[in-house]
Design an enzyme around this catalytic site. Structure first.
Site, PDB file in Angstrom:
ATOM      1  N   ASP B 105      -1.124  -8.447   1.826  1.00 13.03           N
ATOM      2  CA  ASP B 105       0.063  -8.021   1.083  1.00 13.03           C
ATOM      3  C   ASP B 105       1.146  -7.397   1.962  1.00 13.03           C
ATOM      4  OD1 ASP B 105      -1.345  -5.801   1.689  1.00 13.03           O
ATOM      5  OD2 ASP B 105      -1.509  -5.026  -0.346  1.00 13.03           O
ATOM      6  N   GLU B 106       1.007  -7.492   3.270  1.00  9.94           N
ATOM      7  CA  GLU B 106       2.026  -6.920   4.156  1.00  9.94           C
ATOM      8  C   GLU B 106       2.429  -7.946   5.194  1.00  9.94           C
ATOM      9  OE1 GLU B 106       1.470  -2.426   5.369  1.00  9.94           O
ATOM     10  OE2 GLU B 106      -0.470  -3.409   5.129  1.00  9.94           O
TER      11      GLU B 106
END
Lengths: 87, 408
Positions: B105-106
């Protein structure tokens, strides 16, 4: 607001563009799509997301989604956003 | 010219995806939680409301339910999260082909030269808006001239917002923050820094680099550079990720492993999956690492370099089991195995006079046959007899469920 999954007739053009042509409703009635007003990727207010087709059917605007990412069946499906609870 | 780097961090990613899928969950405390029956019953992700109720990632489900009785838990659907985050990455790709995915998610995105100078913040807001409109997810984004401060920016931005860290504002924004906000400063490093009287990133930036180097070795120089916003690591072009450094797999079993046979059964399934991955990616490796987790949740890792690199299931199992016997503790909650120091599987090998080469060849032939059958008919179509001794322990489809690649 909820999602109603529907059967759809789709037109494919020579260049591969996909356009919904008609919706077959739950009661079996076939609604022709008069015009596609807008196509874009979007999240639906009824949950899920996909390619959103804003369409006109018998003078009414409806939002039709090609659910390619969230589909629980693993295959892309189509749904209509509906304010009326499903019967 | 300075680079323009964004770190985009999806807010409460797994929980947000679940909420985006089912609007009935909106406005309720939601947590994604592993299956209690299979004893993966810990909180993997939580929504903002659940977070406010004090729910933390890694909590056991019953603890969470005590804290927040109306918590709604949903089972994880990793496949879905992967599909959605891929969709998110496609949006990033519309803006730049230079992207490093830090985790699911990054991502870091290098926007240098993608828009007129001075318009970068507006562009980042555009990405944030598109993300929200197209996927229903929100992100915290940090924009800076280096990866480190971009990450700090995303940490302080708050949900669905952008924080820009420039050379002008870094002294006011970044330097007063505690040192462990910065990448590379973990718990141990923070303690050492504190012992040296260094509490903030600013104090770290002002420290004597030679002193830091004496205390932390090479890492000290890196810490000093990071604190000063010096980081020239390029953001890689898509599809040119760093080479895989190791392939491993671990699992928590549905009941504790209480004897050697239990461990061997589970190790067999793990060795099969790791071996299969190695062969699929055409690697073999020199180092086998065995990890165990006791019932009080402590990990212990033991590893060994072997003489000849391998990718056969049998070798991985045998070395892994040997390692286990050397550190034997029971009962066990989880075990894992990893093969590293990889070389190409096509690399020629020096044969060994004192080893049974025919046996090695046979093992390779077995693996090839098993791989072929599994490719055609699925993982469970052929099983080692050993794994049938205990159905529950032996049925993990390790290949599909848990394979991890480490790139470090």
């Amino acid at each position: 607001m909820q999602r109603i999954y529907v059967d759809i007739s789709v037109d494919y053009s020579k260049d591969g563009t996909m356009m919904p042509a008609a919706i077959k409703w739950e009661d079996g009635y076939r609604y022709e799509i008069d015009r596609v007003l807008d196509v874009r990727r979007a999240a639906s207010a009824a949950g899920s997301m996909g390619v959103r087709y804003t369409v006109r059917i018998m003078g009414q605007e409806r939002r039709l989604f090609f659910e390619d990412t969230y589909s629980e069946t693993g295959k892309p499906r189509w749904f209509v956003e509906s304010a009326i609870p499903s019967s | 010219m300075d680079r323009q780097i964004v770190l985009s961090d999806l807010n409460a990613c797994y929980a947000s995806i679940e909420i985006a899928r089912d609007p009935n969950l909106r406005g309720k405390p939601v947590a994604v939680c592993g299956s209690v029956e299979e004893r993966h019953g810990i909180i993997l992700a939580k929504s903002d409301l659940a977070k406010q109720a004090g729910i933390k990632t890694g909590m056991v489900r019953w603890q969470a339910m005590l804290l927040c009785p109306n918590l709604i838990t949903v089972p994880p659907n990793i496949e879905l999260y992967r599909r959605v985050t891929n969709r998110v990455r496609e949006i990033y790709s519309d803006y730049s082909n230079l992207r490093d995915d830090f985790s699911i998610d990054e991502s870091w995105i290098d926007l240098t030269g993608t828009c007129r100078i001075g318009k970068e913040v507006r562009l980042v807001h555009e990405i944030r808006e598109r993300l929200k409109a197209e996927t229903g997810l929100t992100a915290s984004m940090g924009l800076s001239w280096n990866r480190i401060f971009a990450k700090i920016g995303s940490d302080i931005a708050g949900p669905d917002a952008v924080a820009e860290i420039t050379r002008d504002n870094m002294k006011d924004v970044v330097w007063p923050l505690p040192a462990d906000v910065m990448m590379g400063v973990g718990r141990a490093t923070k303690r050492k820094l504190n012992d040296m009287g260094i509490e903030t990133i600013g104090e770290l930036a002002a420290a004597n680099p030679d002193f830091l180097k004496r205390r932390f070795g090479k890492n000290g120089t890196v810490l000093y550079a990071f604190a000063n916003g010096i980081d020239t690591t390029p953001i890689r072009a898509e599809g040119t990720g760093p080479p895989v450094k190791s392939i491993g797999n671990s699992t928590t079993t549905s009941r504790d492993m209480v004897n050697d046979e239990d461990v061997r059964i589970v190790l067999m399934t793990l060795a099969e999956s790791v071996g299969m991955r190695l062969r699929e990616e055409r690697f073999k490796g020199y180092v086998v690492e065995f990890a165990l987790r006791t019932t009080d949740l402590r990990w212990l890792i033991h590893q060994r370099k072997i003489k000849r690199p391998t990718n056969t299931t049998w070798d991985i199992l045998e070395v892994g089991f040997q390692l286990y016997k050397e550190v034997r503790t029971l009962p066990l909650r989880s075990i894992g195995i990893r093969v590293s120091t990889l070389v190409s599987a096509d690399e020629p090998e020096q044969m060994n006079l004192f080893e049974n080469e025919i046996k090695n060849d046979n093992q390779r032939a077995i693996d090839r046959a098993v791989d072929t059958i599994r490719e055609a008919y699925g993982f469970h179509s052929i099983q080692r007899g050993l794994t049938r001794l205990d159905e529950k322990l032996g049925t993990l489809n390790a290949r599909e469920e848990n394979v991890t690649f480490a790139r470090f």
